[in-house]
Design a protein around this motif. Structure first.
Motif, PDB file in Angstrom:
ATOM      1  N   LYS A 152     -12.265 -10.751 -16.900  1.00  0.00           N
ATOM      2  CA  LYS A 152     -12.101  -9.337 -17.215  1.00  0.00           C
ATOM      3  C   LYS A 152     -11.426  -8.597 -16.054  1.00  0.00           C
ATOM      4  CE  LYS A 152     -13.787  -9.092 -21.334  1.00  0.00           C
ATOM      5  NZ  LYS A 152     -12.917  -8.676 -22.459  1.00  0.00           N
ATOM      6  N   ALA A 153     -10.865  -7.442 -16.359  1.00  0.00           N
ATOM      7  CA  ALA A 153     -10.124  -6.677 -15.354  1.00  0.00           C
ATOM      8  C   ALA A 153     -11.036  -6.188 -14.238  1.00  0.00           C
ATOM      9  CB  ALA A 153      -9.438  -5.485 -16.018  1.00  0.00           C
ATOM     10  N   GLU A 154     -10.508  -6.212 -13.015  1.00  0.00           N
ATOM     11  CA  GLU A 154     -11.211  -5.602 -11.899  1.00  0.00           C
ATOM     12  C   GLU A 154     -11.146  -4.086 -12.032  1.00  0.00           C
ATOM     13  OE1 GLU A 154      -9.719  -6.943  -8.173  1.00  0.00           O
ATOM     14  OE2 GLU A 154      -9.784  -9.065  -8.728  1.00  0.00           O
ATOM     15  N   LYS A 155     -12.242  -3.421 -11.690  1.00  0.00           N
ATOM     16  CA  LYS A 155     -12.324  -1.967 -11.786  1.00  0.00           C
ATOM     17  C   LYS A 155     -12.393  -1.379 -10.388  1.00  0.00           C
ATOM     18  CE  LYS A 155     -15.290   1.745 -13.574  1.00  0.00           C
ATOM     19  NZ  LYS A 155     -16.566   2.034 -14.280  1.00  0.00           N
ATOM     20  N   SER A 156     -11.570  -0.380 -10.125  1.00  0.00           N
ATOM     21  CA  SER A 156     -11.528   0.251  -8.816  1.00  0.00           C
ATOM     22  C   SER A 156     -11.619   1.759  -8.969  1.00  0.00           C
ATOM     23  CB  SER A 156     -10.224  -0.124  -8.094  1.00  0.00           C
ATOM     24  OG  SER A 156     -10.151   0.484  -6.826  1.00  0.00           O
ATOM     25  N   GLU A 157     -12.518   2.366  -8.210  1.00  0.00           N
ATOM     26  CA  GLU A 157     -12.667   3.823  -8.207  1.00  0.00           C
ATOM     27  C   GLU A 157     -12.204   4.342  -6.849  1.00  0.00           C
ATOM     28  OE1 GLU A 157     -15.979   7.298  -9.275  1.00  0.00           O
ATOM     29  OE2 GLU A 157     -16.629   5.255  -8.814  1.00  0.00           O
ATOM     30  N   HIS A 158     -11.255   5.275  -6.867  1.00  0.00           N
ATOM     31  CA  HIS A 158     -10.641   5.779  -5.640  1.00  0.00           C
ATOM     32  C   HIS A 158     -11.039   7.243  -5.393  1.00  0.00           C
ATOM     33  CE1 HIS A 158      -7.062   2.738  -5.512  1.00  0.00           C
ATOM     34  NE2 HIS A 158      -8.171   2.184  -5.978  1.00  0.00           N
ATOM     35  N   PHE A 159     -11.293   7.546  -4.129  1.00  0.00           N
ATOM     36  CA  PHE A 159     -11.483   8.924  -3.667  1.00  0.00           C
ATOM     37  C   PHE A 159     -10.568   9.138  -2.470  1.00  0.00           C
ATOM     38  CE2 PHE A 159     -15.451   7.414  -5.434  1.00  0.00           C
ATOM     39  CZ  PHE A 159     -15.890   8.452  -6.247  1.00  0.00           C
ATOM     40  N   VAL A 160      -9.793  10.225  -2.493  1.00  0.00           N
ATOM     41  CA  VAL A 160      -8.860  10.515  -1.400  1.00  0.00           C
ATOM     42  C   VAL A 160      -8.942  11.994  -1.062  1.00  0.00           C
ATOM     43  CG1 VAL A 160      -6.462  10.460  -0.628  1.00  0.00           C
ATOM     44  CG2 VAL A 160      -7.290   8.696  -2.183  1.00  0.00           C
ATOM     45  N   LEU A 161      -8.964  12.299   0.224  1.00  0.00           N
ATOM     46  CA  LEU A 161      -8.949  13.682   0.707  1.00  0.00           C
ATOM     47  C   LEU A 161      -8.068  13.741   1.937  1.00  0.00           C
ATOM     48  CD1 LEU A 161     -10.030  16.604   0.594  1.00  0.00           C
ATOM     49  CD2 LEU A 161     -11.909  15.842   2.078  1.00  0.00           C
ATOM     50  N   GLY A 162      -7.118  14.688   1.944  1.00  0.00           N
ATOM     51  CA  GLY A 162      -6.205  14.756   3.074  1.00  0.00           C
ATOM     52  C   GLY A 162      -5.692  16.158   3.313  1.00  0.00           C
ATOM     53  N   ILE A 163      -5.085  16.317   4.474  1.00  0.00           N
ATOM     54  CA  ILE A 163      -4.447  17.578   4.842  1.00  0.00           C
ATOM     55  C   ILE A 163      -3.092  17.262   5.457  1.00  0.00           C
ATOM     56  CG2 ILE A 163      -5.617  17.616   7.099  1.00  0.00           C
ATOM     57  CD1 ILE A 163      -5.601  20.694   6.865  1.00  0.00           C
ATOM     58  N   GLU A 164      -2.091  18.072   5.116  1.00  0.00           N
ATOM     59  CA  GLU A 164      -0.722  17.879   5.603  1.00  0.00           C
ATOM     60  C   GLU A 164      -0.189  19.195   6.144  1.00  0.00           C
ATOM     61  OE1 GLU A 164       2.214  15.238   3.494  1.00  0.00           O
ATOM     62  OE2 GLU A 164       3.192  17.181   3.153  1.00  0.00           O
ATOM     63  N   HIS A 165       0.453  19.129   7.298  1.00  0.00           N
ATOM     64  CA  HIS A 165       0.973  20.331   7.944  1.00  0.00           C
ATOM     65  C   HIS A 165       2.383  20.058   8.450  1.00  0.00           C
ATOM     66  CE1 HIS A 165       1.229  24.004  10.216  1.00  0.00           C
ATOM     67  NE2 HIS A 165       1.336  23.351  11.363  1.00  0.00           N
ATOM     68  N   GLN A 166       3.296  21.013   8.204  1.00  0.00           N
ATOM     69  CA  GLN A 166       4.665  20.937   8.703  1.00  0.00           C
ATOM     70  C   GLN A 166       4.898  22.119   9.643  1.00  0.00           C
ATOM     71  OE1 GLN A 166       6.752  20.756   4.828  1.00  0.00           O
ATOM     72  NE2 GLN A 166       7.442  18.718   5.449  1.00  0.00           N
ATOM     73  N   PRO A 167       4.743  21.913  10.943  1.00  0.00           N
ATOM     74  CA  PRO A 167       4.911  23.024  11.877  1.00  0.00           C
ATOM     75  C   PRO A 167       6.332  23.583  11.888  1.00  0.00           C
ATOM     76  CG  PRO A 167       4.652  20.941  13.044  1.00  0.00           C
ATOM     77  CD  PRO A 167       4.365  20.670  11.622  1.00  0.00           C
ATOM     78  N   TYR A 168       7.307  22.710  11.674  1.00  0.00           N
ATOM     79  CA  TYR A 168       8.681  23.165  11.467  1.00  0.00           C
ATOM     80  C   TYR A 168       9.454  22.056  10.771  1.00  0.00           C
ATOM     81  CZ  TYR A 168       9.469  20.657  15.895  1.00  0.00           C
ATOM     82  OH  TYR A 168       9.492  19.725  16.902  1.00  0.00           O
ATOM     83  N   ALA A 169      10.672  22.366  10.338  1.00  0.00           N
ATOM     84  CA  ALA A 169      11.457  21.430   9.535  1.00  0.00           C
ATOM     85  C   ALA A 169      11.651  20.109  10.266  1.00  0.00           C
ATOM     86  CB  ALA A 169      12.814  22.051   9.195  1.00  0.00           C
ATOM     87  N   GLY A 170      11.360  19.036   9.578  1.00  0.00           N
ATOM     88  CA  GLY A 170      11.557  17.712  10.147  1.00  0.00           C
ATOM     89  C   GLY A 170      10.322  17.112  10.779  1.00  0.00           C
TER      90      GLY A 170
END
Length: 335
Positions: A152-170
């Motif tokens: 039978k298929a393997e079952k996977s439960e995912h939890f993700v939490l993140g933060i992203e910051h761009q102080p300036y271009a690039g």
């Protein structure tokens, strides 16, 4: 050695995706993917080995077997995803997916949800949750281990939490934490000496693991700089842990069997990456990459000997505790 081991697979496929912009705040996406697979299995083995049992009992072992057959079946999936911009800084995305595999009799629904919240003009918080299934592919029947039915298929439960910051271009800074829980795991087979053994069934160090649950979790830090000028670079660091809840270890040789929670074979606590690229011209780029990780677990052993009836000696592995040792850290520099 196994005498023959071959298969051929043929797929016929139809796939379609649709996008619907309902309003400027509501977006729908749907699609399906249908395949017809057919595989011919031709496999036989005639393995002769000397095996040493606990108590230094030497025995000649002969393992024979064969599997020949054709397996065909339909494989399909369909999905529906909706993206909603509830407030100006908040976007939610929810969806559901259905997967079907005729050869393994899998009929699976997997809901998923994610969100992005802009706490500042250049700073976003992201979160996600969902179920993901992995069916055994039609060409992955483990005939070398005498299996004649798909699991039978393997079952996977995912939890993700993140933060992203761009102080300036690039420039981008990102931190992310994740947890992955895996269940419905089939027994799997590994060699203590080499986890990438090409013919694992022919080795005397083959171990069968029964696992009730697996889990991995970690924190990733990522920092990238690319302004499309001559110099760009990125740095990442990951702290991670991956473990199995082992309920049984199948091995008749000399091995200390440790059950319960233990590190997976590719568990690595720390991973560090640094990459830089210098664009000297459109035709010439110079790249530098350094990769570091802590060592993987392994099963330590010493070499023992037992005397045959003719006076010669047979040498064998006297294993210690399963996966209780660690390889040294590994690092690589590419220029």
């Amino acid at each position: 050695q196994p005498r023959s081991r071959g298969l051929g697979d043929v797929y016929k496929r139809q796939k379609q995706d649709w996008d619907f912009n309902i309003t400027d705040r509501f977006f729908l996406k749907a699609g399906f993917d249908i395949k017809r697979g057919s595989v011919n299995y031709e496999y036989s083995k005639d393995i002769n080995n000397e095996f040493v049992y606990p108590g230094n009992v030497l025995s000649d072992t002969v393992i024979t077997g064969a599997y020949n057959g054709k397996i065909s079946g339909n494989i399909g999936s369909m999905y529906l995803t909706g993206r909603f911009r509830i407030l100006k800084p908040l976007t939610l995305e929810t969806g559901i997916r259905f997967d079907y595999s005729e050869h393994s009799n899998d009929k699976l629904f997997s809901p998923r949800a994610s969100m992005v919240y802009a706490i500042m003009p250049y700073t976003n918080i992201r979160a996600g949750w969902g179920y993901f299934y992995q069916s055994q592919q039609i060409q992955e029947l483990d005939v070398q281990f005498d299996e004649t039915a798909f699991h039978k298929a393997e079952k996977s439960e995912h939890f993700v939490l993140g933060i992203e910051h761009q102080p300036y271009a690039g420039m981008t800074l990102r931190a992310e934490a994740y947890v992955k829980k895996i269940s419905n795991l089939p027994d799997y087979y590994i060699n203590t000496a080499n986890i990438d053994e090409f013919f694992p069934e022919a080795r005397t160090d083959l171990i069968r693991l029964s696992v009730s649950e697996s889990r991995s979790s970690g924190i990733e830090l990522f920092f990238t700089y690319d302004t499309k000028e001559k110099l760009s670079w990125w740095i990442s660091y990951v702290y991670a842990k991956a473990w199995d809840n082992v309920t049984d270890i199948g091995y008749n040789g000399i091995l200390t069997k440790k059950l319960g929670q233990q590190d997976r074979g590719w568990d690595q606590r720390h991973t560090f990456n640094v990459e830089t690229n210098y664009r000297y011209s459109d035709q010439w780029h110079f790249n530098f990459n350094w990769y570091y990780r802590t060592g993987w677990p392994f099963t330590d052993f010493t070499v023992g000997q037992v005397q045959r009836e003719d006076g010669t000696f047979a040498y064998y592995r006297k294993h210690g505790t399963y996966n209780a040792s660690r390889y040294p850290a590994y690092h690589r520099l590419d220029i």
